[in-house]
Design a protein around this motif. Structure first.
Motif, PDB file in Angstrom:
ATOM      1  N   ALA A 232       0.832  -1.202   0.000  1.00  0.00           N
ATOM      2  CA  ALA A 232       0.000   0.000   0.000  1.00  0.00           C
ATOM      3  C   ALA A 232       0.869   1.256   0.000  1.00  0.00           C
ATOM      4  CB  ALA A 232      -0.931   0.004   1.213  1.00  0.00           C
ATOM      5  N   VAL A 233       1.889   1.246   0.849  1.00  0.00           N
ATOM      6  CA  VAL A 233       2.807   2.390   0.885  1.00  0.00           C
ATOM      7  C   VAL A 233       3.556   2.502  -0.441  1.00  0.00           C
ATOM      8  CG1 VAL A 233       4.868   3.331   1.984  1.00  0.00           C
ATOM      9  CG2 VAL A 233       3.046   2.366   3.392  1.00  0.00           C
ATOM     10  N   GLY A 234       3.916   1.354  -1.020  1.00  0.00           N
ATOM     11  CA  GLY A 234       4.570   1.372  -2.326  1.00  0.00           C
ATOM     12  C   GLY A 234       3.689   1.997  -3.383  1.00  0.00           C
ATOM     13  N   ALA A 235       2.388   1.662  -3.377  1.00  0.00           N
ATOM     14  CA  ALA A 235       1.449   2.261  -4.324  1.00  0.00           C
ATOM     15  C   ALA A 235       1.351   3.762  -4.095  1.00  0.00           C
ATOM     16  CB  ALA A 235       0.084   1.603  -4.188  1.00  0.00           C
ATOM     17  N   LEU A 236       1.343   4.180  -2.832  1.00  0.00           N
ATOM     18  CA  LEU A 236       1.285   5.607  -2.514  1.00  0.00           C
ATOM     19  C   LEU A 236       2.529   6.331  -3.011  1.00  0.00           C
ATOM     20  CD1 LEU A 236       0.393   8.192  -1.152  1.00  0.00           C
ATOM     21  CD2 LEU A 236       1.073   7.230   1.058  1.00  0.00           C
ATOM     22  N   VAL A 237       3.696   5.751  -2.748  1.00  0.00           N
ATOM     23  CA  VAL A 237       4.950   6.378  -3.195  1.00  0.00           C
ATOM     24  C   VAL A 237       4.994   6.444  -4.719  1.00  0.00           C
ATOM     25  CG1 VAL A 237       7.464   6.149  -3.264  1.00  0.00           C
ATOM     26  CG2 VAL A 237       6.216   5.732  -1.123  1.00  0.00           C
ATOM     27  N   GLY A 238       4.575   5.362  -5.370  1.00  0.00           N
ATOM     28  CA  GLY A 238       4.552   5.363  -6.830  1.00  0.00           C
ATOM     29  C   GLY A 238       3.607   6.412  -7.389  1.00  0.00           C
ATOM     30  N   ALA A 239       2.433   6.535  -6.773  1.00  0.00           N
ATOM     31  CA  ALA A 239       1.486   7.562  -7.208  1.00  0.00           C
ATOM     32  C   ALA A 239       2.070   8.958  -6.996  1.00  0.00           C
ATOM     33  CB  ALA A 239       0.167   7.421  -6.442  1.00  0.00           C
ATOM     34  N   LEU A 240       2.825   9.119  -5.903  1.00  0.00           N
ATOM     35  CA  LEU A 240       3.435  10.426  -5.632  1.00  0.00           C
ATOM     36  C   LEU A 240       4.514  10.749  -6.658  1.00  0.00           C
ATOM     37  CD1 LEU A 240       3.342  12.787  -3.682  1.00  0.00           C
ATOM     38  CD2 LEU A 240       5.057  11.633  -2.274  1.00  0.00           C
ATOM     39  N   VAL A 241       5.248   9.743  -7.108  1.00  0.00           N
ATOM     40  CA  VAL A 241       6.223   9.958  -8.184  1.00  0.00           C
ATOM     41  C   VAL A 241       5.494  10.405  -9.448  1.00  0.00           C
ATOM     42  CG1 VAL A 241       7.897   8.838  -9.711  1.00  0.00           C
ATOM     43  CG2 VAL A 241       7.913   8.344  -7.250  1.00  0.00           C
ATOM     44  N   GLY A 242       4.378   9.738  -9.754  1.00  0.00           N
ATOM     45  CA  GLY A 242       3.573  10.156 -10.891  1.00  0.00           C
ATOM     46  C   GLY A 242       3.049  11.566 -10.716  1.00  0.00           C
ATOM     47  N   PHE A 243       2.695  11.916  -9.485  1.00  0.00           N
ATOM     48  CA  PHE A 243       2.224  13.270  -9.180  1.00  0.00           C
ATOM     49  C   PHE A 243       3.298  14.307  -9.496  1.00  0.00           C
ATOM     50  CE2 PHE A 243       2.077  16.816  -6.214  1.00  0.00           C
ATOM     51  CZ  PHE A 243       0.773  17.275  -6.340  1.00  0.00           C
ATOM     52  N   VAL A 244       4.535  14.006  -9.126  1.00  0.00           N
ATOM     53  CA  VAL A 244       5.633  14.952  -9.398  1.00  0.00           C
ATOM     54  C   VAL A 244       5.773  15.195 -10.899  1.00  0.00           C
ATOM     55  CG1 VAL A 244       8.133  15.291  -9.262  1.00  0.00           C
ATOM     56  CG2 VAL A 244       6.884  14.395  -7.273  1.00  0.00           C
ATOM     57  N   PHE A 245       5.738  14.131 -11.681  1.00  0.00           N
ATOM     58  CA  PHE A 245       5.832  14.291 -13.136  1.00  0.00           C
ATOM     59  C   PHE A 245       4.623  15.044 -13.682  1.00  0.00           C
ATOM     60  CE2 PHE A 245       8.918  10.840 -12.724  1.00  0.00           C
ATOM     61  CZ  PHE A 245       9.907  11.267 -13.615  1.00  0.00           C
ATOM     62  N   LEU A 246       3.445  14.785 -13.121  1.00  0.00           N
ATOM     63  CA  LEU A 246       2.247  15.499 -13.550  1.00  0.00           C
ATOM     64  C   LEU A 246       2.368  16.991 -13.273  1.00  0.00           C
ATOM     65  CD1 LEU A 246      -0.702  15.591 -14.541  1.00  0.00           C
ATOM     66  CD2 LEU A 246      -1.400  15.088 -12.175  1.00  0.00           C
ATOM     67  N   MET A 247       2.850  17.341 -12.083  1.00  0.00           N
ATOM     68  CA  MET A 247       2.978  18.754 -11.732  1.00  0.00           C
ATOM     69  C   MET A 247       4.027  19.463 -12.592  1.00  0.00           C
ATOM     70  SD  MET A 247       0.673  19.524  -9.508  1.00  0.00           S
ATOM     71  CE  MET A 247      -0.424  18.354 -10.345  1.00  0.00           C
ATOM     72  N   ARG A 248       5.035  18.734 -13.013  1.00  0.00           N
ATOM     73  CA  ARG A 248       6.029  19.325 -13.920  1.00  0.00           C
ATOM     74  C   ARG A 248       5.363  19.710 -15.242  1.00  0.00           C
ATOM     75  NH1 ARG A 248      11.503  18.766 -13.049  1.00  0.00           N
ATOM     76  NH2 ARG A 248      11.865  18.653 -15.300  1.00  0.00           N
ATOM     77  N   LYS A 249       4.444  18.867 -15.699  1.00  0.00           N
ATOM     78  CA  LYS A 249       3.723  19.169 -16.930  1.00  0.00           C
ATOM     79  C   LYS A 249       2.753  20.327 -16.721  1.00  0.00           C
ATOM     80  CE  LYS A 249       3.972  14.607 -19.129  1.00  0.00           C
ATOM     81  NZ  LYS A 249       4.545  15.106 -20.390  1.00  0.00           N
ATOM     82  N   VAL A 250       2.065  20.321 -15.576  1.00  0.00           N
ATOM     83  CA  VAL A 250       1.126  21.394 -15.273  1.00  0.00           C
ATOM     84  C   VAL A 250       1.847  22.730 -15.194  1.00  0.00           C
ATOM     85  CG1 VAL A 250      -0.420  22.304 -13.480  1.00  0.00           C
ATOM     86  CG2 VAL A 250      -0.538  19.893 -14.114  1.00  0.00           C
ATOM     87  N   ALA A 251       3.076  22.718 -14.664  1.00  0.00           N
ATOM     88  CA  ALA A 251       3.854  23.945 -14.535  1.00  0.00           C
ATOM     89  C   ALA A 251       4.174  24.572 -15.886  1.00  0.00           C
ATOM     90  CB  ALA A 251       5.151  23.668 -13.775  1.00  0.00           C
ATOM     91  N   GLU A 252       4.058  23.782 -16.951  1.00  0.00           N
ATOM     92  CA  GLU A 252       4.294  24.319 -18.291  1.00  0.00           C
ATOM     93  C   GLU A 252       3.118  25.142 -18.805  1.00  0.00           C
ATOM     94  OE1 GLU A 252       5.126  20.889 -20.610  1.00  0.00           O
ATOM     95  OE2 GLU A 252       7.025  20.423 -19.573  1.00  0.00           O
ATOM     96  N   GLY A 253       1.991  25.109 -18.055  1.00  0.00           N
ATOM     97  CA  GLY A 253       0.876  25.962 -18.388  1.00  0.00           C
ATOM     98  C   GLY A 253      -0.215  25.345 -19.227  1.00  0.00           C
TER      99      GLY A 253
END
Length: 287
Positions: A232-253
């Protein structure tokens, strides 16, 4: 991104995302004890098909309500859902009477004073309750199927048909907790906001759909219930890694589909963590 004003909203959004996942894990034992499982057989993969169909129907209802101007009906339905889901979340943490009062109180605040921190508080409680209930209702295989199907659907809905963007802009004016809102400045007011959600990095606040936290949270909660806390924690950490990449894309506007990255990260993190504690992929899926 540069400076505190640019970074702080992303940190705040990450905190909301993590809060949903951790609270969902915490709610799993209480929800299981209360018999809140929404399916008769949690291991039945057809559950994923049924619930995906239900999501399509509900999405269609939302789009129709927005386009026909029936915002008051949509608002009433969602505010009622706020009260129920917040009650479920709070009932696992505080006495029954207090949970009832809390659910009614949060729903009333959303109805009459939907400031960003009210919407975010309601979103965390609703998101955790939804992820927790679906987590105990979907075994690992059905949960995995649901995440994969919804990731594909989200990509199509954002990049091809673009109806998800239309829906996001339509419901923003209703000021409902169907998204998280993190201000970019101290004086921001969601009540007075006129931004479109799709304006990305140029808007006065950062937005993320509530479903982007709930759907990967289904696997997080399912793993906690059916396999163990390490996956469960692994799934959370993995989702958070995906979140970081998502926010990098969002930061592009530009708007981006969140579930492909978030669900993909959650799935990868689940299997990696399970394997790290000696659980093979087939064992993790109960096969």
């Amino acid at each position: 991104m540069s400076g505190l004003r640019d970074v702080a909203p992303f940190v705040g959004m990450a905190a909301l995302f993590i809060a949903v996942e951790l609270l969902a894990i915490a709610l799993v034992p209480s929800f299981e004890a209360a018999g809140l499982q929404a399916t008769e057989n949690a291991q039945d993969p057809t559950n994923s098909v049924i619930y995906f169909a239900a999501i399509l129907v509900f999405t269609g209802f939302l789009l129709l309500a927005v386009r026909l101007g029936y915002g008051i009906v949509l608002r009433a339905v969602i505010i009622a859902s706020v009260g129920v889901l917040c009650f479920y979340a709070l009932s696992a943490l505080i006495p029954f009477a207090a949970a009832v009062a809390g659910g009614v109180g949060v729903a009333a605040l959303v109805a009459f004073y939907p400031e960003w921190y009210v919407v975010d508080t309601a979103g965390v409680l609703m998101g955790a309750a939804g992820a927790g209930i679906f987590g105990i209702s979907f075994g690992i295989v059905p949960a995995l199927l649901l995440l994969v199907v919804l990731a594909v659907y989200d990509a199509v809905a954002v990049y091809r048909t673009e109806h998800m963007l239309t829906l996001a802009d339509g419901v923003m004016d209703l000021k409902l907790p169907v998204m998280f809102v993190v201000p970019r400045s101290a004086g921001y007011s969601f009540v007075d906001a006129t931004d479109e959600v799709t304006e990305g990095d140029e808007s006065d606040a950062l937005y993320m759909g509530l479903g982007d936290a709930v759907i990967p949270g289904v696997l997080v909660a399912s793993a906690a219930h059916f396999v163990g806390y390490a996956p469960a924690v692994g799934a959370l950490v993995g989702a958070l890694v995906g979140f970081v990449f998502l926010m990098r894309k969002v930061a592009e506007g530009e708007p981006h589909a969140g579930l492909p990255l978030l669900n993909g990260g959650a799935i990868a993190g689940f299997f990696i963590a399970a394997y790290a504690v000696g659980i093979t992929p087939f064992e993790a899926m109960g096969l």
